[in-house]
Scaffold this active site. Structure first.
Site, PDB file in Angstrom:
ATOM      1  N   HIS A 234      26.394 111.792 100.481  1.00 47.24           N
ATOM      2  CA  HIS A 234      26.044 111.426  99.105  1.00 47.24           C
ATOM      3  C   HIS A 234      26.452 109.988  98.808  1.00 47.24           C
ATOM      4  CE1 HIS A 234      25.212 115.399  96.798  1.00 47.24           C
ATOM      5  NE2 HIS A 234      24.728 115.454  98.033  1.00 47.24           N
TER       6      HIS A 234
ATOM      7  N   TYR B 190      27.726 114.724  86.455  1.00 48.13           N
ATOM      8  CA  TYR B 190      28.883 114.978  85.587  1.00 48.13           C
ATOM      9  C   TYR B 190      28.417 114.687  84.157  1.00 48.13           C
ATOM     10  CZ  TYR B 190      32.038 114.694  89.657  1.00 48.13           C
ATOM     11  OH  TYR B 190      32.683 114.887  90.856  1.00 48.13           O
TER      12      TYR B 190
ATOM     13  N   LYS C  27      39.597 115.374  94.359  1.00 47.07           N
ATOM     14  CA  LYS C  27      40.636 114.783  95.204  1.00 47.07           C
ATOM     15  C   LYS C  27      41.479 115.798  95.972  1.00 47.07           C
ATOM     16  CE  LYS C  27      39.335 110.952  94.700  1.00 47.07           C
ATOM     17  NZ  LYS C  27      38.735 110.443  95.929  1.00 47.07           N
TER      18      LYS C  27
ATOM     19  N   TYR D 169      36.657 107.272  93.762  1.00 42.49           N
ATOM     20  CA  TYR D 169      35.917 108.497  94.096  1.00 42.49           C
ATOM     21  C   TYR D 169      35.720 108.600  95.620  1.00 42.49           C
ATOM     22  CZ  TYR D 169      32.770 112.430  93.181  1.00 42.49           C
ATOM     23  OH  TYR D 169      32.205 113.691  93.129  1.00 42.49           O
TER      24      TYR D 169
ATOM     25  N   PRO E  12      39.973 119.226  89.156  1.00 36.85           N
ATOM     26  CA  PRO E  12      38.919 119.029  90.162  1.00 36.85           C
ATOM     27  C   PRO E  12      37.909 117.938  89.794  1.00 36.85           C
ATOM     28  CG  PRO E  12      38.546 121.043  88.951  1.00 36.85           C
ATOM     29  CD  PRO E  12      39.890 120.547  88.536  1.00 36.85           C
TER      30      PRO E  12
HETATM   31  C1  PHB Z   1      32.342 121.287  93.948  1.00 31.80           C
HETATM   32  O1  PHB Z   1      31.369 121.066  94.700  1.00 31.80           O
HETATM   33  O2  PHB Z   1      32.855 122.427  93.800  1.00 31.80           O
HETATM   34  C2  PHB Z   1      32.924 120.111  93.179  1.00 31.80           C
HETATM   35  C3  PHB Z   1      32.397 118.849  93.373  1.00 31.80           C
HETATM   36  C4  PHB Z   1      32.929 117.757  92.666  1.00 31.80           C
HETATM   37  C5  PHB Z   1      33.971 117.970  91.777  1.00 31.80           C
HETATM   38  C6  PHB Z   1      34.510 119.246  91.600  1.00 31.80           C
HETATM   39  C7  PHB Z   1      33.976 120.331  92.295  1.00 31.80           C
HETATM   40  O3  PHB Z   1      34.484 116.905  91.079  1.00 31.80           O
END
Ligand code: PHB
Ligand code: APR
Length: 402
Positions: free
Chosen positions: A75, A212, A308, A396, A304
């Site tokens: 990604h 997000y 990280k 990130y 989450p």
């Molecule tokens: C997930 O794929 O579960 C996931 C991805 C990014 C995040 C949190 C969870 O910031």
């Protein structure tokens, strides 16, 4: 009681414990891993799967990256959705070519277990009543009940492992951190006033990159496990009961929070898993006490939002294996003595980023009108500033290891 000996006793067969055992093996250092759950449970755990470039590189270096490279999804960016607009953060452009890999944590666990067992690793699944002794001596001990190395033995047999060192890789709810005396350990914690309601479904992801979204009804995240399996999250009150959420209610709410074009194309389906997880920022200091070294979630938890958790566990393990290898090679304890501070320097930067990302994307129930307007201004600043986007992107994809 049966007695056995090893160099490093490892408690926990999650990413931290498995990775530690395998890298130590590659350095010629023996270990035994004690895991309270069954192998099937460890290989089925549903947790985030965003791997930093450094984590991807390490999995390949230790010979455990083949399936990840075949099945993982590279990604190059994420979408930040707010105030009716989408802002793409383009990682390579902002970080000199870095990106991330989407690859589920249970797949990381599976690949590490396979690699470790193929190299003759000793992983004791379903080990019960694990306890730690003599941390202040040069021969710390771990006791446990479970299948000894002769399966015919009683499941209740008590075994004592005498070690040179113990690695506490047993996660937030493990026993290792509890072995550090109350008068020694310092805890730093922030519990958020909301949780994440997550759903897993065998449906194609709504978007090829993660979305997000900061919406007036609350945060939402569109992510994935593969091109045919999706993962979605909704911000919900911290005490939300997952049984109050039918699949239909989940999908209806998700469509209200994500971009309209995504809502229009979202493919819904039956949930394979649905659960509410609390959000907290947590750090225990120091990460070492005598011959005990904490690594991963046993020492720290991040919300989450910044993806990280797994990557911080990997960084701790890198530092710990370097320190143990130096000790066994030259007898020097310098890196062992510096382990906690070295980990914490990285841990706190990741804590700050995860806390910042959570504050930027979530609606806080008790936020003052001023705070809400300041949040909107920060998002608008992010949209218009390469410097702000670079700061987000470099955290990130993962800060350099020092
Ligand atoms: C997930 O794929 O579960 C996931 C991805 C990014 C995040 C949190 C969870 O910031
Ligand atoms: N005895 C033996 N094993 C234990 C005990 C115990 N008393 N307590 C916990 N464990 C095991 C758990 O069953 C689990 O398999 O320790 C393991 C800890 O694994 P994780 O919780 O995955 O922690 P870690 O290896 O540090 O990985 C951190 O995994 O949980 C995610 O979000 C987290 O992505 C982060 C990463």
């Amino acid at each position: 009681m049966k007695s056995i000996r090893t160099q490093v006793g490892i408690i926990g067969a999650g990413p931290a414990g498995l990775l530690l055992s395998h890298i130590l093996h590659l350095q010629g250092i023996e270990s035994i891993v004690l895991e309270k759950s069954s192998r099937n449970t460890v290989e089925a755990i549903i947790k985030a799967g965003v791997l930093e470039q450094g984590t991807v590189d390490l999995m390949n270096q230790i010979g455990a990256g083949d399936r990840m490279m075949k099945e993982g999804l590279a990604h190059e960016g994420i979408i930040m959705r707010f105030d009716g607009r989408d802002e793409r953060i383009h990682f390579p452009e902002l970080t000199g070519g870095k990106s991330v890999m989407i690859y589920a944590q249970h797949d990381v666990n599976k690949d590490l277990i396979k690699a470790r067992l193929a190299s003759g690793g000793d992983i004791r699944f379903e080990a019960r009543d694990v306890s730690i002794y003599d941390l202040d001596s040069s021969t710390p001990k771990i006791r446990f009940r479970g299948k000894g190395d002769e399966p015919s033995k009683e499941a209740d047999e008590v075994t004592e492992i005498t070690c040179d060192f113990i690695a506490g890789c047993d996660g937030f709810h493990g026993v290792s951190r509890q072995a550090i005396p109350q008068e020694v350990i310092r805890i730093y914690e922030r519990v958020y006033p909301f949780g994440w309601l997550g759903i897993l479904s065998d449906t194609p992801p709504v978007n090829h990159e993660l979305i997000y979204t900061n919406h007036e009804r609350g945060f939402a995240l569109c992510t994935m496990r593969s091109t045919t399996r999706s993962r979605y999250y909704l911000q919900v009150p911290a005490d939300e009961d997952v049984s109050d959420w039918s699949d239909d209610r989940f999908w209806t709410e998700l469509k209200r929070r994500i971009p309209p074009d995504a809502a229009a194309t979202l493919q819904t389906g039956p949930s394979l898993e649905k659960s509410v997880a609390p959000l907290r920022s947590f750090v225990a200091e120091p990460l070492r006490h005598g011959r005990l070294f904490l690594a991963g979630d046993s020492a720290h938890i991040v919300p989450p939002t910044g993806a990280k958790g797994l990557n911080l566990a990997v960084a701790d393990v890198r530092f710990l294996t370097e320190a143990l290898a130096a000790f066994y090679k030259s007898g020097s304890s310098d890196q062992l003595d510096g382990y906690s501070d070295r980990c914490l320097a990285r841990v706190w930067k990741a804590q700050r980023f995860s806390w910042w990302m959570t504050n930027l994307t979530h609606r806080f129930p008790e936020a003052l009108p001023f705070e809400r307007r300041a949040q909107a201004a920060e998002l608008a600043y992010l949209a218009g500033s390469q410097a702000a986007q670079t700061a987000l992107a470099e955290n990130y994809v993962g800060l350099p290891l020092v």
